[in-house]
Design an enzyme around this catalytic site. Sequence first.
Site, short mmCIF file in Angstrom:
data_model
loop_
_atom_site.label_atom_id
_atom_site.label_comp_id
_atom_site.label_asym_id
_atom_site.label_seq_id
_atom_site.Cartn_x
_atom_site.Cartn_y
_atom_site.Cartn_z
N GLU A 1 35.36 32.85 47.75
CA GLU A 1 34.40 33.85 47.27
C GLU A 1 33.03 33.20 47.07
O GLU A 1 32.00 33.81 47.34
CB GLU A 1 34.91 34.49 45.98
CG GLU A 1 34.06 35.68 45.54
CD GLU A 1 34.71 36.50 44.44
OE1 GLU A 1 35.76 36.07 43.93
OE2 GLU A 1 34.18 37.57 44.11
N GLU B 1 28.65 29.69 33.82
CA GLU B 1 29.20 28.64 32.94
C GLU B 1 30.38 27.94 33.62
O GLU B 1 30.52 26.71 33.54
CB GLU B 1 29.64 29.26 31.61
CG GLU B 1 28.50 29.73 30.70
CD GLU B 1 27.90 31.05 31.13
OE1 GLU B 1 28.43 31.68 32.06
OE2 GLU B 1 26.88 31.45 30.54
N GLN C 1 40.58 43.52 44.47
CA GLN C 1 41.03 42.27 43.85
C GLN C 1 41.55 42.53 42.45
O GLN C 1 40.77 42.92 41.58
CB GLN C 1 39.87 41.29 43.82
CG GLN C 1 40.21 39.90 43.31
CD GLN C 1 38.99 39.01 43.24
OE1 GLN C 1 37.99 39.38 42.60
NE2 GLN C 1 39.01 37.87 43.89
N GLY C 2 42.84 42.28 42.21
CA GLY C 2 43.42 42.46 40.89
C GLY C 2 43.53 41.14 40.14
O GLY C 2 44.63 40.62 39.93
N TYR C 3 42.39 40.62 39.73
CA TYR C 3 42.36 39.34 39.01
C TYR C 3 42.01 39.55 37.52
O TYR C 3 42.80 39.31 36.64
CB TYR C 3 41.33 38.42 39.64
CG TYR C 3 41.85 37.55 40.75
CD1 TYR C 3 42.91 37.97 41.55
CD2 TYR C 3 41.27 36.32 41.03
CE1 TYR C 3 43.38 37.18 42.57
CE2 TYR C 3 41.74 35.53 42.06
CZ TYR C 3 42.79 35.95 42.83
OH TYR C 3 43.25 35.15 43.84
N SER C 4 40.78 40.00 37.26
CA SER C 4 40.28 40.05 35.88
C SER C 4 41.09 41.03 35.03
O SER C 4 41.60 42.04 35.52
CB SER C 4 38.81 40.48 35.87
OG SER C 4 38.02 39.51 36.52
N SER D 1 36.54 46.21 41.76
CA SER D 1 35.57 46.87 42.65
C SER D 1 36.28 47.67 43.72
O SER D 1 37.19 47.18 44.39
CB SER D 1 34.66 45.83 43.30
OG SER D 1 33.90 45.14 42.33
N SER E 1 31.88 32.83 36.40
CA SER E 1 30.54 32.92 35.80
C SER E 1 29.75 31.62 36.01
O SER E 1 30.31 30.59 36.40
CB SER E 1 30.67 33.19 34.29
OG SER E 1 31.27 32.07 33.67
#
Length: 391
Positions: free
Chosen positions: A244, A378, A126-129, A161, A376
């Site tokens: 997810e 939050e 996954q290329g998100y963050s 990951s 997260s």
Amino acid sequence: MDLEFTSAELAFREEVRAFFAENVPAEWLTRVRAGLRLEPQELIAYQKALAAKGWGAPTWPVEYGGPGWSPAQNYIFESESARAGAPIQFHQGLELIGPIIFTYGSQELKDRYLPGIINADDWWCQGYSEPGAGSDLASLRTTAVRDGDHYVLNGQKMWTSYAQVASHMFVLARTSQEPKRQQGISLLLVDMNTPGIAIRKIETMDEKYTTNEVFLDDVRVPVGNLVGEEGRGWEYGKVLLDRERMVCSATAIHLPQVLDGVREAASARKVRGMPLIETPAFAAQLAQLEIEAMALETMVLRLLADLASGADSGPRGSMVKLRWSDLYQRGTALWIEALGPEAAHFRALEGQGPVDMPYAMQGALYSRVTSIYGGSSEIQHNIIARRALGL
């Protein structure tokens, strides 16, 4: 959801039990019980066995390779999976990008990628963050500039990951600069063998290597690998993150495995001549966790029923993710308490040290990430406040 099984469902349960008995080695149990992921080659072998049985994609529609199970069959499969100590199917392809491809992707993308996901021929990351854009994906800065029949990707992804073993990555990138940060983002499918991709490993505090930095330097991606419409990546990304959280919900069914580990360790350890599990303070903590885990399981069953029927589960996925990550962290912490000093050995900073730390300690350390990934805690609180409470 009616849990009074019919004779056909009871027969299905026996079939599922027989499958797990044949395909889940006993050596997996301790790692799975601690909430740890198996090695890639083990997960691939497991996925291939499921695919050969026709069960490779339990939640997918029949037309894309799903088994067409009812909510009761989904529950039987998941609960028997937990009972047998089977791992969670690795979800990046199966539960994240796969459903996005069959919902929004072109027929060419469906034909190319869906079979490889079910049969574990392809491994997705996954290329998100990004640095400065973790849970706040609207801040991402990776760009995809159109150049003829390609997009040219430049940027950096973080906490990716299994990038080191992945064959493909799904990437959110900016294809235009818009006043509103959520606009102008697109979703692209990238072959990890494309020139310009560099991977640098990140070793995490559990002394394992599963996550990476990924650098994208003039990476050329065919325009045909755009998912859906250009500029609507934020919308697809939100759907993917919702899924997810649903995956986390299914994972919650496996919480009793963690508590089994706690119970076993506390039964074996004696404090002042008495098994720890019989001491009032420890017994009260374990009972409280078991009650909360049972309550969470009923929420999970409702979510699975929603998923199977195509109903919008609203913010319940966020609620379950919050509760699951909290209970998983508390459960592994109690397991460490039950093990006592036996749990506390780490690799030495220099020279030779223990080959590995106990699985319970690995699970306790790994559990810290569960309240971060997929949005997260939050972020989950904000979703619940907005969607459930109207704040």
